[in-house]
Design a protein around this motif. Structure first.
Motif, PDB file in Angstrom:
ATOM      1  N   GLY A   1       0.819  -1.211   0.000  1.00  0.00           N
ATOM      2  CA  GLY A   1       0.000   0.000   0.000  1.00  0.00           C
ATOM      3  C   GLY A   1       0.850   1.257   0.000  1.00  0.00           C
ATOM      4  O   GLY A   1       0.545   2.229  -0.717  1.00  0.00           O
ATOM      5  N   GLU A   2       1.930   1.250   0.794  1.00  0.00           N
ATOM      6  CA  GLU A   2       2.826   2.413   0.851  1.00  0.00           C
ATOM      7  C   GLU A   2       3.528   2.629  -0.483  1.00  0.00           C
ATOM      8  O   GLU A   2       3.733   3.771  -0.914  1.00  0.00           O
ATOM      9  N   MET A   3       3.904   1.532  -1.159  1.00  0.00           N
ATOM     10  CA  MET A   3       4.573   1.654  -2.455  1.00  0.00           C
ATOM     11  C   MET A   3       3.636   2.267  -3.491  1.00  0.00           C
ATOM     12  O   MET A   3       4.032   3.156  -4.273  1.00  0.00           O
ATOM     13  N   THR A   4       2.377   1.819  -3.487  1.00  0.00           N
ATOM     14  CA  THR A   4       1.396   2.364  -4.423  1.00  0.00           C
ATOM     15  C   THR A   4       1.179   3.859  -4.175  1.00  0.00           C
ATOM     16  O   THR A   4       1.124   4.660  -5.118  1.00  0.00           O
ATOM     17  N   GLN A   5       1.054   4.221  -2.881  1.00  0.00           N
ATOM     18  CA  GLN A   5       0.837   5.625  -2.544  1.00  0.00           C
ATOM     19  C   GLN A   5       2.037   6.474  -2.950  1.00  0.00           C
ATOM     20  O   GLN A   5       1.874   7.573  -3.492  1.00  0.00           O
TER      21      GLN A   5
ATOM     22  N   GLU B   1       6.717   9.932  -5.770  1.00  0.00           N
ATOM     23  CA  GLU B   1       7.941   9.777  -4.966  1.00  0.00           C
ATOM     24  C   GLU B   1       8.599   8.466  -5.412  1.00  0.00           C
ATOM     25  O   GLU B   1       8.592   7.457  -4.698  1.00  0.00           O
ATOM     26  N   PHE B   2       9.171   8.513  -6.619  1.00  0.00           N
ATOM     27  CA  PHE B   2       9.611   7.271  -7.252  1.00  0.00           C
ATOM     28  C   PHE B   2      10.809   6.632  -6.539  1.00  0.00           C
ATOM     29  O   PHE B   2      10.956   5.410  -6.521  1.00  0.00           O
ATOM     30  N   GLU B   3      11.670   7.448  -5.939  1.00  0.00           N
ATOM     31  CA  GLU B   3      12.810   6.877  -5.212  1.00  0.00           C
ATOM     32  C   GLU B   3      12.332   6.083  -3.994  1.00  0.00           C
ATOM     33  O   GLU B   3      12.805   4.972  -3.725  1.00  0.00           O
ATOM     34  N   ARG B   4      11.336   6.656  -3.270  1.00  0.00           N
ATOM     35  CA  ARG B   4      10.784   5.951  -2.104  1.00  0.00           C
ATOM     36  C   ARG B   4      10.022   4.702  -2.556  1.00  0.00           C
ATOM     37  O   ARG B   4      10.102   3.652  -1.917  1.00  0.00           O
ATOM     38  N   ALA B   5       9.317   4.805  -3.642  1.00  0.00           N
ATOM     39  CA  ALA B   5       8.574   3.648  -4.155  1.00  0.00           C
ATOM     40  C   ALA B   5       9.533   2.520  -4.529  1.00  0.00           C
ATOM     41  O   ALA B   5       9.251   1.328  -4.280  1.00  0.00           O
ATOM     42  N   ALA B   6      10.686   2.878  -5.125  1.00  0.00           N
ATOM     43  CA  ALA B   6      11.664   1.860  -5.508  1.00  0.00           C
ATOM     44  C   ALA B   6      12.248   1.187  -4.262  1.00  0.00           C
ATOM     45  O   ALA B   6      12.459  -0.033  -4.240  1.00  0.00           O
ATOM     46  N   ALA B   7      12.505   1.990  -3.208  1.00  0.00           N
ATOM     47  CA  ALA B   7      13.040   1.420  -1.964  1.00  0.00           C
ATOM     48  C   ALA B   7      12.030   0.450  -1.337  1.00  0.00           C
ATOM     49  O   ALA B   7      12.393  -0.628  -0.857  1.00  0.00           O
ATOM     50  N   LEU B   8      10.740   0.834  -1.372  1.00  0.00           N
ATOM     51  CA  LEU B   8       9.700  -0.055  -0.837  1.00  0.00           C
ATOM     52  C   LEU B   8       9.573  -1.320  -1.677  1.00  0.00           C
ATOM     53  O   LEU B   8       9.357  -2.417  -1.152  1.00  0.00           O
TER      54      LEU B   8
ATOM     55  N   ASP C   1      12.000  -2.793  -3.254  1.00  0.00           N
ATOM     56  CA  ASP C   1      13.136  -3.651  -2.886  1.00  0.00           C
ATOM     57  C   ASP C   1      12.867  -4.371  -1.558  1.00  0.00           C
ATOM     58  O   ASP C   1      13.247  -5.532  -1.386  1.00  0.00           O
ATOM     59  N   ARG C   2      12.217  -3.668  -0.625  1.00  0.00           N
ATOM     60  CA  ARG C   2      11.915  -4.302   0.658  1.00  0.00           C
ATOM     61  C   ARG C   2      10.882  -5.412   0.487  1.00  0.00           C
ATOM     62  O   ARG C   2      10.986  -6.476   1.107  1.00  0.00           O
ATOM     63  N   ILE C   3       9.897  -5.181  -0.349  1.00  0.00           N
ATOM     64  CA  ILE C   3       8.890  -6.223  -0.610  1.00  0.00           C
ATOM     65  C   ILE C   3       9.545  -7.433  -1.270  1.00  0.00           C
ATOM     66  O   ILE C   3       9.259  -8.591  -0.927  1.00  0.00           O
ATOM     67  N   LYS C   4      10.456  -7.183  -2.190  1.00  0.00           N
ATOM     68  CA  LYS C   4      11.166  -8.266  -2.863  1.00  0.00           C
ATOM     69  C   LYS C   4      11.985  -9.078  -1.866  1.00  0.00           C
ATOM     70  O   LYS C   4      11.999 -10.312  -1.898  1.00  0.00           O
TER      71      LYS C   4
END
Length: 624
Positions: A224-228, A234-241, A243-246
Motif C-alpha cells: 500500500g505504501e509503495m502504491t501511494q 515519490e519514485f525513489e521511495r517507491a523503488a526502496a519499498l 526492494d523491501r517487498i522483494k
C-alpha cells in the motif's frame, strides 16, 4: 512449602532389607526421595505421589530391571523430602537431579543457553541484536533460536527488509556520516538523520510483527505504501519499498519449511538404541522454524522412552521458559502432571501433544528421522573414539582406556598477558564445557618462564580438585595428563603431583622431535626412556589433535586478554567508573590523558557523571 526429614541411618547393610526398614517411618505424602550408597553418595533421586507406596516397590526382592536391581543392591540409606503436591515434587526432583547428577538417573548433559533476538527499548532508535544469557536489558526478546547461526541468518533477513541498525550506542553516537551498512542497503542510517524517529519506530514495529509471524500484514502494508508513493510521484521511495517487498518475498520463500498450523511450540523427538539416546528439539516461533539442536542424555539399556523423555523435559525446562505447546514423539508417564508443572513455571497454560496425523505428526516424523540419523553418527564416532582411547591406554601403559584426558599449554608474548589453557577429551570427543583458562598470577615468575607457568597452572588445578572432589567420585579427576614439553616440564609437574599426594595420576609430556616436525613427537614419562609412535599410528594423530586443540585454546585466550589489555586505560582503576561512564568520559575528553588533566568543573559537565563521581575521578588523578 516443602519440609525435609533426614531419615538416613548409619548402616553397613545395603539392599531390600535396608529399604524395607523405612516403611515404618514414612507415610503416603507426596515428595522426593534420595537413595544413597554406603559412602552417602546419591545414587538416585525420584519423585512420588505416595512415598510409602513407591518405597514399598523398591523393598520387593524381585521384579526389577537390571538397572534398578543394581541401584537397590547399593542402597545403604535413604532421605525423604515431603511436599504439598506431586507437582511440587516434580519440580523439586528436577532441581535435585541437576544439582546432584545421580548415577542412576537419566541425565541431560548439555545445558547451554540459547540465543535470542533483542530489540532494545532505551533509545530513540532501537538497536536489534543477538542476545544470550539473562534477560536484564530492557526491550523485546524473540526466541529461543537453536544456534548463533540461526540468529545471524534471521538478523541478516531483518536488515535486508527493515534496515534497522545493529551498531552499539557508542558507535551510533559517534557517527558523522553513514557507514557501509547504509551503502549496501542494510541500514537506514538513523545515526545521521537519514530517517526520522517516527519513521524508524514504524519499521521497528514491522520487524517485531515479522518476528511474531505477521508477514502477510507487513507485505500488504508495504504494498500500500509503495502504491501511494508511486501515485505521489515519490519514485525513489517507491523503488526502496519495492526492494523491501522483494526481500521479504525471498525470505518467505526461503522459509518454506515453516509450519502453517503451529504458532509457538517445541518439537521434541526421542530415539533410543543400544542403551543410548538422542533427543532432537526443533524450535517453532511465530510459525517459523528457528532451528534445531540435538541432545544425548545419559540413559541405561533398560530405560524406556516415557521415562527418558519425561526426565529430559523436566531438566530441559528447569532453566528455560517453555513454549505454549510441546509436541512429542512419545507419551509421558505423567503428561498432566508435567503440563501443570510447566504451566506453573511459565505462568500460563502449556499444552503437551503426541500427534498421530496431520502437519504436527509430519513435524515429529522429521524430528525423529534427524534423531535417528544423529544417534547413528554419534555411535559411529563413539566407536572410533573408543578404539583411540584403547590405543592411548596401550601406548602409555594405562590400566584402562582413559575416560577423561586433560591437556595443558601456556601462551604469552615475552611473559606478558600470560595464560594457561586446559582442554578435556573423553569417550564423546572434546568436552568443551569442561575447558578452563588460567590467568597466570605469579609475581615472582621470570618473564617467559614456561616451567614456572605450568607449575602455577597445575598447582591451582590440583588444589581445586582436592577441594571439590577429594574422594574422586564425581568424574572430575583426569585419567591422563598431557603436558606440552619434554623431560624438564614432566619433572616440574611430577614435583607438584607428589607434593599434593596425587602422584598416581598418569602424566605424559609431548615434545616435538629433533627436527621439530609434526609426526616426530617424542613422549616423556617419569622414570622411563622417551619414545615415539609410528608415523601413521592413529593414536599419534589423536595426540596431535589434542595438542593442537589446547594450543589453539591457549592462544585464543591469550589474544583475548591482550586485546582487553590494549583497550585498558587508567580509568579502569577509578572506583565507581564502569563501562558506560568510561565511554562518556572518553567521548567527552577524547583520551584518558585528557581526563586526567581535566579540572573538576569540566568533569561535572560530562553527561551522566554526577558531582560525587566527578570528585572521585578528580581526586584519583590528583593523588596519582
Amino acid at each position: 512449602m516443602a519440609t525435609e526429614t533426614d531419615a538416613s541411618q548409619p548402616q553397613i547393610a545395603t539392599g531390600h532389607d535396608v529399604i524395607q526398614g523405612y516403611l515404618k517411618t514414612i507415610d503416603g505424602s507426596p515428595g522426593v526421595y534420595r537413595m544413597l550408597d554406603s559412602e552417602s553418595r546419591v545414587l538416585y533421586v525420584g519423585k512420588a505421589r505416595n512415598l510409602r507406596a513407591r518405597v514399598s516397590n523398591y523393598a520387593r526382592p524381585s521384579g526389577h530391571s537390571g538397572r534398578i536391581a543394581r541401584m537397590i543392591s547399593l542402597t545403604a540409606s535413604m532421605m525423604f523430602l515431603t511436599t504439598r503436591t506431586e507437582t511440587e515434587a516434580l519440580l523439586l526432583e528436577q532441581n535435585l537431579i541437576k544439582q546432584l547428577k545421580p548415577k542412576f538417573n537419566v541425565l541431560l548433559r548439555d545445558d547451554k543457553s540459547f540465543p535470542n533476538i533483542l530489540v532494545t527499548a532505551e533509545h530513540d532508535y532501537p538497536q536489534i541484536k543477538k542476545h544470550r544469557g539473562a534477560k536484564k536489558e530492557k526491550g523485546a526478546y524473540y526466541g529461543p533460536f537453536a544456534s548463533a547461526g540461526a540468529v545471524n541468518r534471521t538478523l541478516n533477513q531483518l536488515q535486508r527488509v527493515f534496515m534497522l541498525r545493529d551498531c552499539s550506542n557508542a558507535m551510533f553516537d559517534s557517527r558523522t556520516r553513514p557507514c557501509l551498512q547504509y551503502q549496501i542497503k542494510r541500514c537506514s542510517a538513523p545515526c545521521v538523520g537519514k530517517i526520522t524517529p517516527d519513521a524508524y519506530r514504524e519499521t521497528v514495529k514491522d520487524a517485531e510483527k515479522f518476528l511474531s509471524g505477521k508477514n502477510a500484514d507487513i507485505q500488504a502494508k508495504l504494498a500500500g505504501e509503495m502504491t501511494q508513493a508511486s501515485d505521489d510521484m515519490e519514485f525513489e521511495r517507491a523503488a526502496a519499498l519495492r526492494d523491501r517487498i522483494k526481500a521479504l518475498t525471498q525470505v518467505q520463500t526461503a522459509q518454506g519449511v515453516n509450519p502453517r498450523s503451529v504458532s509457538e511450540a517445541d518439537i521434541i523427538a526421542l530415539h533410543l538404541e543400544g542403551g543410548q539416546a538422542c533427543v532432537q528439539v526443533f524450535f517453532i516461533r511465530a510459525n517459523q522454524n528457528w532451528g534445531n539442536h540435538d541432545y544425548y542424555p545419559r540413559v541405561g539399556v533398560d530405560v524406556d522412552a516415557a521415562e527418558a523423555l519425561e526426565a529430559f523435559i523436566g531438566q530441559f525446562y528447569d532453566v528455560r521458559e517453555p513454549p505454549r505447546q510441546l509436541i512429542l514423539s512419545n507419551d509421558l508417564e505423567n503428561p498432566d502432571l508435567m503440563a501443570e508443572a510447566l504451566a506453573i513455571k511459565a505462568g500460563r497454560k502449556v499444552e503437551i501433544l503426541v500427534p498421530q496425523r496431520g502437519e504436527k505428526a509430519e513435524l515429529i516424523d522429521g524430528a525423529l528421522r534427524n534423531a535417528r540419523e544423529s544417534l547413528a553418527r554419534k555411535m559411529a564416532e563413539t566407536a572410533t573414539q573408543a578404539k583411540l582411547l584403547k590405543g592411548v591406554a596401550d601406548a602409555f601403559d594405562l590400566d584402562a582406556p582413559p575416560q577423561r584426558i586433560e591437556a595443558y599449554d601456556n601462551s604469552h608474548i615475552q611473559g606478558t598477558n600470560a595464560v594457561g589453557g586446559m582442554i578435556v577429551a573423553g569417550p564423546d570427543g572434546f568436552m568443551k564445557n569442561q575447558y578452563r583458562k588460567f590467568n597466570i598470577k605469579g609475581d615472582d615468575l621470570t618473564p617467559g618462564d614456561d616451567f614456572g607457568m605450568m607449575k602455577e597452572v597445575l598447582t591451582r588445578r590440583f588444589k581445586r580438585l582436592l577441594k571439590e572432589d577429594p574422594d574422586r567420585s564425581k568424574g572430575m579427576w583426569p585419567d591422563l595428563l598431557l603436558i606440552d614439553g619434554g623431560a624438564g616440564q614432566v619433572s616440574a609437574v611430577r614435583e607438584i603431583m607428589i607434593e599434593y599426594g596425587v602422584g598416581d595420576v598418569p602424566m605424559v609430556g609431548v615434545a616435538k622431535g629433533i627436527d621439530r616436525d609434526a609426526g616426530k613427537e617424542e613422549f616423556y614419562r617419569t622414570g622411563k626412556r622417551p619414545f615415539a609412535l609410528r608415523h601413521n599410528d592413529p593414536v599419534l594423530y589423536f595426540i596431535q589433535r589434542l595438542r593442537d586443540e589446547v594450543h589453539r585454546f591457549a592462544i585464543g585466550t591469550h589474544r583475548a586478554k591482550r586485546a582487553k589489555a590494549v583497550g585498558a586505560t587508567p580509568l579502569d582503576d577509578v572506583p565507581g567508573v564502569g563501562a558506560a561512564r568510561k565511554r562518556a568520559l572518553l567521548a567527552h575528553f577524547g583520551s584518558a590523558k585528557a581526563v586526567s588533566r581535566a579540572n573538576l568543573a569540566d568533569l561535572k559537565a560530562v553527561e551522566g557523571v554526577s558531582a560525587a563521581l566527578a570528585q572521585k575521578v578528580y581526586d584519583f588523578f590528583q593523588e596519582g
